[in-house]
Design a protein around this motif. Structure first.
Motif, PDB file in Angstrom:
ATOM      1  N   THR A   1       0.832  -1.201   0.000  1.00  0.00           N
ATOM      2  CA  THR A   1       0.000   0.000   0.000  1.00  0.00           C
ATOM      3  C   THR A   1       0.869   1.255   0.000  1.00  0.00           C
ATOM      4  O   THR A   1       0.388   2.340  -0.329  1.00  0.00           O
ATOM      5  CB  THR A   1      -0.924   0.034   1.224  1.00  0.00           C
ATOM      6  N   LYS A   2       2.153   1.082   0.356  1.00  0.00           N
ATOM      7  CA  LYS A   2       3.096   2.196   0.329  1.00  0.00           C
ATOM      8  C   LYS A   2       4.506   1.652   0.357  1.00  0.00           C
ATOM      9  O   LYS A   2       4.809   0.755   1.143  1.00  0.00           O
ATOM     10  CB  LYS A   2       2.878   3.129   1.533  1.00  0.00           C
ATOM     11  N   GLU A   3       5.366   2.193  -0.507  1.00  0.00           N
ATOM     12  CA  GLU A   3       6.783   1.843  -0.505  1.00  0.00           C
ATOM     13  C   GLU A   3       7.612   3.110  -0.607  1.00  0.00           C
ATOM     14  O   GLU A   3       7.277   4.030  -1.357  1.00  0.00           O
ATOM     15  CB  GLU A   3       7.137   0.921  -1.670  1.00  0.00           C
ATOM     16  N   GLN A   4       8.701   3.141   0.159  1.00  0.00           N
ATOM     17  CA  GLN A   4       9.600   4.282   0.160  1.00  0.00           C
ATOM     18  C   GLN A   4      11.032   3.819  -0.071  1.00  0.00           C
ATOM     19  O   GLN A   4      11.396   2.692   0.283  1.00  0.00           O
ATOM     20  CB  GLN A   4       9.525   5.043   1.483  1.00  0.00           C
TER      21      GLN A   4
ATOM     22  N   PHE B   1       7.575   5.771  -3.717  1.00  0.00           N
ATOM     23  CA  PHE B   1       7.670   5.489  -5.151  1.00  0.00           C
ATOM     24  C   PHE B   1       6.657   4.458  -5.630  1.00  0.00           C
ATOM     25  O   PHE B   1       6.571   4.208  -6.835  1.00  0.00           O
ATOM     26  CB  PHE B   1       9.097   5.038  -5.525  1.00  0.00           C
ATOM     27  N   ALA B   2       5.886   3.848  -4.736  1.00  0.00           N
ATOM     28  CA  ALA B   2       4.841   2.910  -5.152  1.00  0.00           C
ATOM     29  C   ALA B   2       3.768   2.847  -4.074  1.00  0.00           C
ATOM     30  O   ALA B   2       4.052   2.990  -2.883  1.00  0.00           O
ATOM     31  CB  ALA B   2       5.408   1.522  -5.403  1.00  0.00           C
TER      32      ALA B   2
ATOM     33  N   SER C   1       0.997   0.426  -4.791  1.00  0.00           N
ATOM     34  CA  SER C   1       0.252  -0.787  -5.124  1.00  0.00           C
ATOM     35  C   SER C   1       1.205  -1.775  -5.795  1.00  0.00           C
ATOM     36  O   SER C   1       2.310  -1.423  -6.178  1.00  0.00           O
ATOM     37  CB  SER C   1      -0.918  -0.465  -6.066  1.00  0.00           C
ATOM     38  N   GLY C   2       0.732  -3.031  -5.940  1.00  0.00           N
ATOM     39  CA  GLY C   2       1.504  -4.047  -6.637  1.00  0.00           C
ATOM     40  C   GLY C   2       2.342  -4.895  -5.703  1.00  0.00           C
ATOM     41  O   GLY C   2       2.312  -4.739  -4.474  1.00  0.00           O
ATOM     42  N   PRO C   3       3.104  -5.842  -6.258  1.00  0.00           N
ATOM     43  CA  PRO C   3       3.984  -6.679  -5.453  1.00  0.00           C
ATOM     44  C   PRO C   3       5.105  -5.851  -4.831  1.00  0.00           C
ATOM     45  O   PRO C   3       5.378  -4.723  -5.265  1.00  0.00           O
ATOM     46  CB  PRO C   3       4.528  -7.707  -6.449  1.00  0.00           C
ATOM     47  N   GLN C   4       5.750  -6.401  -3.829  1.00  0.00           N
ATOM     48  CA  GLN C   4       6.787  -5.665  -3.115  1.00  0.00           C
ATOM     49  C   GLN C   4       8.072  -5.559  -3.938  1.00  0.00           C
ATOM     50  O   GLN C   4       8.578  -6.548  -4.459  1.00  0.00           O
ATOM     51  CB  GLN C   4       7.107  -6.339  -1.782  1.00  0.00           C
ATOM     52  N   HIS C   5       8.606  -4.342  -4.035  1.00  0.00           N
ATOM     53  CA  HIS C   5       9.920  -4.122  -4.632  1.00  0.00           C
ATOM     54  C   HIS C   5      10.960  -4.558  -3.596  1.00  0.00           C
ATOM     55  O   HIS C   5      11.181  -3.854  -2.605  1.00  0.00           O
ATOM     56  CB  HIS C   5      10.104  -2.654  -5.011  1.00  0.00           C
ATOM     57  N   TYR C   6      11.583  -5.707  -3.838  1.00  0.00           N
ATOM     58  CA  TYR C   6      12.400  -6.350  -2.803  1.00  0.00           C
ATOM     59  C   TYR C   6      13.852  -5.884  -2.825  1.00  0.00           C
ATOM     60  O   TYR C   6      14.451  -5.653  -1.774  1.00  0.00           O
ATOM     61  CB  TYR C   6      12.341  -7.864  -2.992  1.00  0.00           C
ATOM     62  N   VAL C   7      14.447  -5.775  -4.025  1.00  0.00           N
ATOM     63  CA  VAL C   7      15.844  -5.369  -4.141  1.00  0.00           C
ATOM     64  C   VAL C   7      16.070  -4.850  -5.552  1.00  0.00           C
ATOM     65  O   VAL C   7      15.440  -5.311  -6.507  1.00  0.00           O
ATOM     66  CB  VAL C   7      16.798  -6.552  -3.825  1.00  0.00           C
ATOM     67  N   LYS C   8      16.964  -3.858  -5.702  1.00  0.00           N
ATOM     68  CA  LYS C   8      17.329  -3.389  -7.027  1.00  0.00           C
ATOM     69  C   LYS C   8      18.074  -4.499  -7.769  1.00  0.00           C
ATOM     70  O   LYS C   8      18.930  -5.168  -7.190  1.00  0.00           O
ATOM     71  CB  LYS C   8      18.209  -2.146  -6.939  1.00  0.00           C
ATOM     72  N   TRP C   9      17.759  -4.684  -9.059  1.00  0.00           N
ATOM     73  CA  TRP C   9      18.432  -5.739  -9.827  1.00  0.00           C
ATOM     74  C   TRP C   9      19.902  -5.390 -10.062  1.00  0.00           C
ATOM     75  O   TRP C   9      20.789  -6.191  -9.768  1.00  0.00           O
ATOM     76  CB  TRP C   9      17.706  -5.967 -11.138  1.00  0.00           C
TER      77      TRP C   9
ATOM     78  N   GLY D   1      24.819   2.199  -0.580  1.00  0.00           N
ATOM     79  CA  GLY D   1      23.709   1.513   0.060  1.00  0.00           C
ATOM     80  C   GLY D   1      22.404   2.279  -0.069  1.00  0.00           C
ATOM     81  O   GLY D   1      22.393   3.482  -0.365  1.00  0.00           O
ATOM     82  N   TYR D   2      21.307   1.594   0.163  1.00  0.00           N
ATOM     83  CA  TYR D   2      19.995   2.235   0.094  1.00  0.00           C
ATOM     84  C   TYR D   2      19.025   1.516   1.022  1.00  0.00           C
ATOM     85  O   TYR D   2      19.238   0.364   1.423  1.00  0.00           O
ATOM     86  CB  TYR D   2      19.452   2.246  -1.338  1.00  0.00           C
ATOM     87  N   CYS D   3      17.957   2.213   1.374  1.00  0.00           N
ATOM     88  CA  CYS D   3      16.940   1.708   2.303  1.00  0.00           C
ATOM     89  C   CYS D   3      15.614   1.570   1.566  1.00  0.00           C
ATOM     90  O   CYS D   3      15.252   2.412   0.747  1.00  0.00           O
ATOM     91  CB  CYS D   3      16.799   2.691   3.463  1.00  0.00           C
ATOM     92  N   LEU D   4      14.909   0.486   1.859  1.00  0.00           N
ATOM     93  CA  LEU D   4      13.567   0.266   1.335  1.00  0.00           C
ATOM     94  C   LEU D   4      12.605   0.043   2.500  1.00  0.00           C
ATOM     95  O   LEU D   4      12.892  -0.740   3.406  1.00  0.00           O
ATOM     96  CB  LEU D   4      13.524  -0.956   0.422  1.00  0.00           C
ATOM     97  N   LYS D   5      11.474   0.718   2.451  1.00  0.00           N
ATOM     98  CA  LYS D   5      10.421   0.508   3.442  1.00  0.00           C
ATOM     99  C   LYS D   5       9.138   0.150   2.705  1.00  0.00           C
ATOM    100  O   LYS D   5       8.777   0.821   1.730  1.00  0.00           O
ATOM    101  CB  LYS D   5      10.197   1.759   4.302  1.00  0.00           C
TER     102      LYS D   5
END
Length: 241
Positions: free
Chosen positions: A111-114, A126-127, A129-137, A143-147
């Motif tokens: 419902t929310k990704e940062q 940045f999102a 909806s949809g499946p979870q953005h798990y890791v940059k390909w 380094g970076y943080c995903l919530k």
């Protein structure tokens, strides 16, 4: 609820870059490493990690298509497990669609990704909806943080669990464990929260850990779990099946 990477360039490339620079021309571009090279996402790959002198767990990747694969985690003594997570390579990302277990499938939808810096600062959404953005390909040099926040839906019953997931991904660095030395790893720190068993209640922390993923080897090179109890394991063997 779920279990889930220093690089030496060839001398000829360095030499070519110097020659090109002297000639006033741009040197050859260096291709970014990607998550597949570290995790072995696209191979029928496997490994075991050990703790206290015995196998503590096993994992296998099983490719489903050119862009999707599922990973199983479990006890090697009772292999194969019923549990497997499905990941999909979509553009710049590896996304988590869900997992199968208990004779059904569980979809993961956000419902929310940062995304932010390696200290989880400068966050931007940045999102929603949809499946979870798990890791940059493609693996960035910093380094970076995903919530992520969202829901897990049990397809057989329609039951919904709320979750929160924070990850910090670190760039490639030298790594070793007691069994294997001279490797290069990316590190994932993660904190997983949910309200499984308490629908409608606030989410609560269920897991916090570091995982090191070794280039060309795969998952669980080292695991250091901090919560719900401190625990460590290290990879001892990797293979294809």
């Amino acid at each position: 609820m779920r279990v889930r990477r220093g690089c030496t360039r060839p001398a000829v490339v360095v030499g070519a870059a110097v020659v090109a620079a002297l000639a006033g021309m741009p040197g050859p571009a260096q291709a970014a490493e990607n998550y597949g090279e570290y995790s072995r996402f696209g191979e029928r790959s496997a490994g075991q990690h050990w703790a206290d002198g015995q196998a503590a767990g096993q994992w296998t990747w099983k490719p489903l298509s050119s862009t999707s694969s599922e990973i199983s985690w479990g006890d090697p003594k009772t292999w194969p497990p019923s549990y497997a997570e499905k990941f999909v390579h979509s553009g710049d990302w590896l996304t988590l669609d869900g997992w199968r277990d208990n004779g059904t499938y569980y979809t993961v939808r956000v419902t929310k990704e940062q995304i932010g810096d390696a200290k989880c600062g400068n966050l931007r959404t940045f999102a929603t909806s949809g499946p979870q953005h798990y890791v940059k390909w493609d693996i960035p040099s910093t380094g970076y943080c995903l919530k992520a926040w969202g829901t897990i839906t049990e397809q057989s019953s329609g039951k919904v669990v709320d979750f929160g997931h924070t990850q910090i991904w670190s760039p490639p660095a030298p790594c070793s464990n007691r069994y294997l030395g001279g490797q290069t790893c990316i590190k994932q720190w993660e904190s997983w929260w949910d309200n499984n068993g308490s629908p409608g209640k606030p989410i609560a922390r269920k897991l916090e850990r570091d995982q090191y993923i070794a280039r060309g080897k795969g998952m669980a090179f080292k695991i250091h779990q901090y919560f719900p109890k401190e625990w460590k394991s290290e990879a001892k063997s990797y293979w294809n099946w």
